[in-house]
Design a protein around this motif. Sequence first.
Motif, mmCIF file in Angstrom:
data_model
loop_
_atom_site.group_PDB
_atom_site.id
_atom_site.type_symbol
_atom_site.label_atom_id
_atom_site.label_comp_id
_atom_site.label_asym_id
_atom_site.label_seq_id
_atom_site.Cartn_x
_atom_site.Cartn_y
_atom_site.Cartn_z
ATOM 1 N N PHE A 258 0.961 -1.141 -0.148
ATOM 2 C CA PHE A 258 -0.070 0.043 0.189
ATOM 3 C C PHE A 258 0.925 1.439 -0.077
ATOM 4 O O PHE A 258 1.944 1.265 0.719
ATOM 5 C CB PHE A 258 -0.881 0.272 1.272
ATOM 6 N N VAL A 259 0.371 2.377 -0.594
ATOM 7 C CA VAL A 259 1.293 3.720 -0.752
ATOM 8 C C VAL A 259 0.314 4.558 0.011
ATOM 9 O O VAL A 259 -0.706 4.931 -0.239
ATOM 10 C CB VAL A 259 1.300 4.106 -2.278
ATOM 11 N N LEU A 260 1.075 4.865 1.232
ATOM 12 C CA LEU A 260 0.378 5.974 2.186
ATOM 13 C C LEU A 260 1.674 6.923 2.396
ATOM 14 O O LEU A 260 2.047 7.073 3.634
ATOM 15 C CB LEU A 260 0.193 5.034 3.662
ATOM 16 N N THR A 261 1.331 7.972 1.549
ATOM 17 C CA THR A 261 2.487 8.912 1.744
ATOM 18 C C THR A 261 1.984 10.267 2.425
ATOM 19 O O THR A 261 2.768 10.773 3.057
ATOM 20 C CB THR A 261 2.929 9.409 0.405
ATOM 21 N N ASP A 262 0.734 10.353 2.375
ATOM 22 C CA ASP A 262 0.141 11.471 3.342
ATOM 23 C C ASP A 262 -0.099 10.758 4.722
ATOM 24 O O ASP A 262 -0.315 9.785 4.901
ATOM 25 C CB ASP A 262 -1.148 11.925 2.694
ATOM 26 N N ILE B 51 3.163 -4.473 3.385
ATOM 27 C CA ILE B 51 4.071 -3.587 3.421
ATOM 28 C C ILE B 51 3.694 -2.079 3.161
ATOM 29 O O ILE B 51 3.124 -1.960 2.090
ATOM 30 C CB ILE B 51 5.081 -4.075 1.984
ATOM 31 N N LEU B 52 4.018 -1.218 3.953
ATOM 32 C CA LEU B 52 3.565 0.199 3.803
ATOM 33 C C LEU B 52 4.652 0.995 3.228
ATOM 34 O O LEU B 52 5.565 1.163 3.873
ATOM 35 C CB LEU B 52 2.896 0.693 5.148
ATOM 36 N N LEU B 53 4.276 1.823 2.179
ATOM 37 C CA LEU B 53 5.187 2.638 1.535
ATOM 38 C C LEU B 53 4.797 3.939 2.148
ATOM 39 O O LEU B 53 3.948 4.728 1.936
ATOM 40 C CB LEU B 53 5.196 2.829 0.065
ATOM 41 N N VAL B 54 5.745 4.655 3.322
ATOM 42 C CA VAL B 54 5.522 5.927 3.790
ATOM 43 C C VAL B 54 6.506 6.790 3.621
ATOM 44 O O VAL B 54 7.622 6.517 3.447
ATOM 45 C CB VAL B 54 5.108 5.418 5.311
ATOM 46 N N VAL B 55 6.282 8.066 3.811
ATOM 47 C CA VAL B 55 7.278 9.117 3.676
ATOM 48 C C VAL B 55 8.376 9.111 5.107
ATOM 49 O O VAL B 55 9.267 9.564 5.144
ATOM 50 C CB VAL B 55 6.873 10.336 3.290
ATOM 51 N N ASP B 56 7.493 8.737 6.281
ATOM 52 C CA ASP B 56 8.302 8.768 7.472
ATOM 53 C C ASP B 56 7.143 8.039 8.213
ATOM 54 O O ASP B 56 6.167 7.601 8.069
ATOM 55 C CB ASP B 56 9.017 10.096 8.177
ATOM 56 N N PHE B 57 7.374 8.273 9.773
ATOM 57 C CA PHE B 57 6.478 7.531 10.700
ATOM 58 C C PHE B 57 5.707 8.527 11.384
ATOM 59 O O PHE B 57 5.156 7.993 12.210
ATOM 60 C CB PHE B 57 7.298 6.412 11.821
ATOM 61 N N GLY B 58 5.964 9.742 10.863
ATOM 62 C CA GLY B 58 5.399 10.822 11.942
ATOM 63 C C GLY B 58 3.921 10.810 11.861
ATOM 64 O O GLY B 58 3.283 11.718 12.723
ATOM 65 N N GLY B 59 3.362 10.131 10.899
ATOM 66 C CA GLY B 59 1.670 10.182 10.896
ATOM 67 C C GLY B 59 1.215 8.857 11.804
ATOM 68 O O GLY B 59 0.103 8.678 11.871
ATOM 69 N N TRP B 60 2.071 8.269 12.535
ATOM 70 C CA TRP B 60 1.564 7.201 13.204
ATOM 71 C C TRP B 60 1.912 7.118 14.591
ATOM 72 O O TRP B 60 2.007 6.215 15.566
ATOM 73 C CB TRP B 60 2.544 5.826 12.800
ATOM 74 N N TYR B 61 1.959 8.495 15.153
ATOM 75 C CA TYR B 61 2.074 8.724 16.577
ATOM 76 C C TYR B 61 0.577 8.710 17.446
ATOM 77 O O TYR B 61 -0.267 8.745 16.905
ATOM 78 C CB TYR B 61 2.539 10.089 16.671
#
Length: 473
Positions: free
Chosen positions: A202-206, A221-231
Motif C-alpha cells: 500500500f502507498v500511504l505517503t500522506d 508492506i506500507l510505503l510511507v514518507v516517514d513514521f510521523g503520521g503514526w504517533y
Amino acid sequence: MFAKSTPNLSSSSIPCIFLSFTLLSILSLSFFFVANYPKPTCELSQLNTSPQSSIKVFVADLPRSFNYDLLNQYWAATSPDYRLPVDPDHQIHHDRLKFPPFPENPLIKQYSAEYWIFVDLETPENVRGNSFAKRVLRLEEADVVFVPFFATLSAEMELGKERSSFRKKSVENEDYKRQKEVVEIVKKSEAWRRSGGRDHVFVLTDPVAMWHVRAEIAPAILLVVDFGGWYRLDSKSSNGSSSEMIQHTQVSLLKDVIVPYTHLLPRLHLSENKKRHNFLYFKGAKHRHRGGLVREKLWDLLVNEPGVVMEEGFPNATGREQSIKGMRSSEFCLHPAGDTPTSCRLFDAIQSLCIPVIVSDTIELPFEGMVDYSEFSVFVAVDDALRPNWVLGHLRSFSQKQRDNFRHKMAEIQSIFVYDNGHPGGIGSIPPDGAVNHIWKKVHQKVPMIKEAIVRDRRKTPGVSIPLRCHCT
C-alpha cells in the motif's frame, strides 16, 4: 687401526633432508593437479551471487474508481478550496483521459508516489525495459501484490470538501467509504487469504492516508514518507506528561519502506551552480505541532543572524520562484521537523544542491543502505540546535572544500529522488536510476522475510495468535 671415515652428518640433518624432499614432492603434485584440472565453466561471481534483476508484481483487481477515476473527479471539480482546481481548462483537457496527469498543486503533488508507481505498472511490458518491477498476471508467480488505491488523493479531496468530517466514520465522509471498500475487496481476495496480507503493498505517503483502516492493513508492506503520521499520545507517561510513541505493531523498518516526497523545485545541475551569497536558508511555516515545535524556537534563534534568510510560506505558484532563488543562492538549507519529521523541503534542497541541515531526532530517510546521507547532509540533534549560536558555529566549521564535496555527492544522487518519467500521463519507460526503481528494490529486500513470515503463519495451529512484534529500531 683406524676407524672407517663416515660422512659428517649430524643426527638432526637426516629428518630435515627428508622433510624438504616431502614438501617438494607435495608442491610438485599440487602444481600438476592445478595445471591439469578442468577449468570452471563460469566465474565465481556468476554462481547465483548476482542480484535478481526484477521483482514480480501482481496488481490487485480494484475498480478504476479507486485510482484514475479519482483523478478525473479531481480535474472535474469546481470547488474553490486551495486543494482543488478552479481553472476550467483543466476540465476540458484532463477529466476524460484514460491516463490523466497528477495534479501540479504542490499540496498534493508532494505525495504523488502512488501515481508514479502505478503508471509504471500500467505501462505496456514491451516498453518497460528499465523497470525493476515485472508485472505478472498470475498470482502464483508474484513476489508481492500491489494495491492500486490513490489513498493520498482520496484523503486530500475529502479534506478539500469538508475538513471537519474527515476523521469521522460517517456516510458523508467519501474517503472513509473508499477506505472501507478497498479493505473489503482486498481481504476477500485469494491473494490476501494466501498471505494474510503480508505481501501486499500500500502507498500511504500522506500522514492521514487510510487513517481509519490502518490496523486492518498493518501486516502489509506500507510505503510511507516517514513514521510521523503514526504517533499516539501516551497519557500514562511519567510525571503525567504526554510523550510521542510510534505504534510499532503497525509500522516498522523491518517490513515497511520509507519513500521520498516528490520534489517541487526543478533540478539544478552541478555545471549550473553559481556562487552562493546566503549562508543558511529556510522557507516554510513557522508554527508547527508535536515534534515541529522546535521549528518556532529555531526561527527565533536564527531569524536576525547575518547571512540567514527565514521566510514564511510554501512553494506554491506564488512562492515557487522565491524558493528556487533562495535554495540556489544559499550554502545550507535548514530542515527542521514539522508536523512530521521530514517534508518535501529536504528533496527540494537536494535538487537545488543546497546542503541539508537536518534537525530531527526521529527522522527516517528513504533508500538508506543505498544512499549515505552523511556524505552530503549535516545532522543536528534537537538539543544542540536549541543552544544559542551553536548551529551557525557548527556550520561555519565546514570548509569551502567540504561544502563543495557535499554538493558533488548530491549531484551524484539527485536522480534517485525523481519520480517523473517525462511521458504524458506517465505511460512510458522510466529512468533506471529514478525513485520508482529504488522503491521496488527496497521492497524486494523485504521478500525473503515476508515469505518466512507466511510460512510461519501456516504452521500455527488453529486458535493460536501471533504476537505483533515490530520493535526494530
